[in-house]
Design a protein around this motif. Structure first.
Motif, PDB file in Angstrom:
ATOM      1  N   LEU A 104       5.379  -4.729  14.132  1.00 26.24           N
ATOM      2  CA  LEU A 104       6.069  -5.727  13.317  1.00 26.24           C
ATOM      3  C   LEU A 104       5.186  -6.248  12.199  1.00 26.24           C
ATOM      4  CD1 LEU A 104       8.589  -7.459  12.939  1.00 26.24           C
ATOM      5  CD2 LEU A 104       7.631  -9.124  14.537  1.00 26.24           C
ATOM      6  N   LEU A 105       3.902  -6.483  12.476  1.00 25.88           N
ATOM      7  CA  LEU A 105       2.974  -6.942  11.445  1.00 25.88           C
ATOM      8  C   LEU A 105       2.786  -5.892  10.358  1.00 25.88           C
ATOM      9  CD1 LEU A 105       0.291  -8.714  13.688  1.00 25.88           C
ATOM     10  CD2 LEU A 105       1.946  -9.795  12.147  1.00 25.88           C
ATOM     11  N   LYS A 106       2.698  -4.629  10.728  1.00 25.01           N
ATOM     12  CA  LYS A 106       2.518  -3.553   9.752  1.00 25.01           C
ATOM     13  C   LYS A 106       3.728  -3.439   8.831  1.00 25.01           C
ATOM     14  CE  LYS A 106       1.090   1.297   9.472  1.00 25.01           C
ATOM     15  NZ  LYS A 106       0.745   2.498  10.250  1.00 25.01           N
ATOM     16  N   LYS A 132       3.618  -6.199   6.279  1.00 26.10           N
ATOM     17  CA  LYS A 132       2.615  -5.979   5.235  1.00 26.10           C
ATOM     18  C   LYS A 132       3.121  -5.004   4.176  1.00 26.10           C
ATOM     19  CE  LYS A 132      -2.275  -4.726   4.705  1.00 26.10           C
ATOM     20  NZ  LYS A 132      -2.040  -3.826   3.595  1.00 26.10           N
ATOM     21  N   ARG A 133       3.782  -3.941   4.598  1.00 23.37           N
ATOM     22  CA  ARG A 133       4.351  -2.980   3.636  1.00 23.37           C
ATOM     23  C   ARG A 133       5.392  -3.646   2.742  1.00 23.37           C
ATOM     24  NH1 ARG A 133       5.257   2.594   7.142  1.00 23.37           N
ATOM     25  NH2 ARG A 133       3.029   3.100   7.402  1.00 23.37           N
ATOM     26  N   TYR A 171       5.198  -3.805  -1.442  1.00 20.05           N
ATOM     27  CA  TYR A 171       6.301  -3.266  -2.232  1.00 20.05           C
ATOM     28  C   TYR A 171       6.778  -4.307  -3.240  1.00 20.05           C
ATOM     29  CZ  TYR A 171      10.907  -1.403  -3.332  1.00 20.05           C
ATOM     30  OH  TYR A 171      12.012  -0.960  -3.990  1.00 20.05           O
ATOM     31  N   ILE A 172       6.934  -5.541  -2.765  1.00 19.63           N
ATOM     32  CA  ILE A 172       7.375  -6.619  -3.660  1.00 19.63           C
ATOM     33  C   ILE A 172       6.356  -6.845  -4.760  1.00 19.63           C
ATOM     34  CG2 ILE A 172       7.898  -9.091  -3.762  1.00 19.63           C
ATOM     35  CD1 ILE A 172       8.994  -8.797  -0.916  1.00 19.63           C
ATOM     36  N   LYS A 173       5.067  -6.823  -4.387  1.00 17.32           N
ATOM     37  CA  LYS A 173       4.010  -7.035  -5.376  1.00 17.32           C
ATOM     38  C   LYS A 173       4.012  -5.943  -6.435  1.00 17.32           C
ATOM     39  CE  LYS A 173      -0.972  -7.763  -5.677  1.00 17.32           C
ATOM     40  NZ  LYS A 173      -2.258  -7.839  -4.936  1.00 17.32           N
ATOM     41  N   ASP A 174       4.148  -4.654  -6.093  1.00 17.20           N
ATOM     42  CA  ASP A 174       4.202  -3.534  -7.052  1.00 17.20           C
ATOM     43  C   ASP A 174       5.393  -3.679  -7.973  1.00 17.20           C
ATOM     44  OD1 ASP A 174       1.964  -2.547  -5.894  1.00 17.20           O
ATOM     45  OD2 ASP A 174       3.015  -1.096  -4.611  1.00 17.20           O
TER      46      ASP A 174
END
Length: 520
Positions: A421-423, A426-427, A431-434
């Motif tokens: 769930l943590l991984k 993080k993805r 994705y939002i940042k890119d």
């Protein structure tokens, strides 16, 4: 001899005939009141009416009213009636009475007694003398009872000793006296509960003293009574009454009385009530006892006092003790001591019961096999042989191991689920940042773009707008890059990057096919 016999026969028939005539002609009927009740006082009157009914040929010659003497059975004449007049034989009666004699038109002789006095009480007779149709004088009579009514008075009542708190089996003297009035007066001593009106009779007077001077009858009663615990809270009293007294009769009462007694009628209540007990059984012992004042309770196990702590709990003022059996050596004698004080005297009794604690038997489950060679027990059981028979019993360590393994698996699965769930989270953040840093998203660098310029692509899967400019891509080939050094249209070359230094206003660049090299 014959002459003498003839005379005797003549006399016999003569007497017989006269007797028959006398009996047969005594047909006159005389009546008077059977009972008269009168009160004392100047306004009270006694009417003695003697009436008769005569047959044809009968004639009344005299009627007399007579009164029975207070002593003995003899009667004395008060007044004698003749036709149309009366003669008094009692001067006092003449002063306060009047008479109505009989005559041809009246068949009664009436004596009216006024200003009734106590001495007027008693038995009266009316005697009528008359001559029957055969000329023989005959007398007949009737009787009347006159009762002078006197109201019963409130009695005097006392208890000795006068203490309101007494010990059980104490003797007390109950004394009652009263003017019980007339007629047939008496006093009665009784007791009743404070919560009830029902009176329990303890005795009644049997001796009376008459005082004719004031027309009073006095009764007195003395009883010696032994108190019991059932008399606790009872009221004692006395009642005065006579034949004409209506309820409620005049009464006086004292009380209630408090009866003191020591502990008694002791017994146990056990919960649960069993012949024996096991370790971890919860037992409740209740000691029940009478006593006044209310007794106190204390407990012993064998010879040791039982005190309230974590093991023992006392309820209902120490009358109940509750505990859990922890060891086999708790078998033994449990004794209850009941105590109180009666007039500063220490009273004590005890009661005991024996409790047996046994080791609880292990319940064994037989197996169909004759040995443990073929183990038919479950994972949490172990097998052993008993008299050539395989039996199963619970293995506590296997049970603990199973619980530990189960908990470990649950904990491991929970940890893996948290890491995954943590991984994923993080993805999503990357994705939002890119997405916000897409300045060179298409592999193309734009230094300046003219306002309102639109680059149109017939086929593109994504449209990007920078300022007011818009580019439409219908299709972009993978690995294809177009580079432009000026605003002239040029063919797209594979692998080249498209670079725009400046674009003139109002220009439109149309591409029929562009390969996509940048993911947005």
């Amino acid at each position: 001899m014959n002459n003498r016999l003839s005379v005797m026969i003549y006399l016999f028939f003569y007497v017989f005939e006269k007797g028959i005539l006398r009996l047969g002609t005594n047909a006159m009927t005389v009546t008077s009141p059977t009972e008269i009740n009168a009160s004392l006082g100047s306004d009270s009157t006694i009417v003695l009416n003697c009436s008769f009914e005569k047959e044809t040929g009968e004639r009344v010659t005299q009627i007399s009213w007579m009164k029975k003497n207070e002593m003995g059975n003899e009667y004395r004449k008060i007044v004698v009636y003749y036709q149309s007049y009366a003669v008094y034989n009692d001067p006092d009666m003449k002063k306060r009475s009047n008479s109505i004699s009989f005559d041809d038109s009246s068949t009664s002789a009436i004596l009216n007694i006024s200003e009734v006095q106590c001495k007027d009480d008693g038995q009266y007779q009316c005697i009528v003398l008359y001559i029957n149709s055969n000329g023989i004088e005959i007398g007949t009579k009737t009787e009347t009872s006159v009762y002078i009514q006197v109201m019963a008075e409130i009695p005097e009542f006392s208890i000795q000793p006068a203490n309101t708190t007494l010990e059980e089996y104490s003797a007390v003297n109950l004394s009652c006296s009263a003017n019980v009035g007339r007629p047939g007066g008496m006093v009665t001593i009784w007791k009743r509960s404070i919560s009830s009106d029902e009176r329990i009779q303890l005795g009644s007077s049997s001796s009376l003293v008459t005082d004719n001077g004031n027309c009073s009858v006095y009764a007195q009663l003395l009883i010696t009574y032994n108190l019991s615990r059932s008399d606790h809270g009872f009221i004692f009293g006395c009642t005065s009454k006579n034949r004409h007294t209506k309820d409620p009769a005049p009464s006086k009462e004292v009380g209630p009385r408090t009866i003191l007694y020591g502990p008694s009628n002791i017994f146990f209540e056990m919960r649960p009530n069993q012949t024996h007990y096991y370790v971890k059984d919860v037992i409740q012992l209740t000691c029940i006892s009478d006593g006044n004042p209310r007794p106190t309770f204390r407990w012993k196990f064998n010879s040791t006092d039982i005190m309230e702590h974590r093991k023992y709990t006392f309820l209902s003022g120490n009358a109940t003790v509750k505990f859990t059996i922890q060891y086999l050596n708790e078998s033994g004698n449990y004794r209850c001591y009941v105590e109180n004080y009666v007039n500063e005297k220490y009273m004590i009794k005890n009661y005991s019961i024996t409790i047996t604690v046994k080791e609880q038997n292990i319940i064994l489950k037989p197996i169909a096999t004759e040995s443990c060679f073929r183990d038919a027990c479950s994972f949490i059981e172990k097998c052993y042989e008993n008299e050539n028979t395989a039996v199963c019993s619970k293995d506590i360590w296997r049970i603990i191991s199973l619980i530990f393994i189960t908990l470990s698996l649950i904990l491991g699965m929970t940890t893996v689920s948290l890491c995954v769930l943590l991984k994923i989270q993080k993805r999503r953040k990357d994705y939002i940042k890119d997405g916000f840093n897409m300045g060179d998203g298409e592999g193309r660098n734009y230094e300046t773009l003219g306002s309102r310029e639109t680059h149109t692509y017939p086929s593109a899967s994504q449209a990007v707008t920078v300022g007011l400019e818009e580019r439409n891509y219908e299709s972009l080939g993978n690995g294809m890059t177009d580079t432009y050094s000026s605003i002239d249209e040029r063919a797209l070359r594979d692998g080249e990057g498209a670079h725009y230094e400046s674009l003139g206003r109002g220009e439109t660049h149309t591409y029929s096919s562009i390969q996509q090299t940048v993911s947005i």
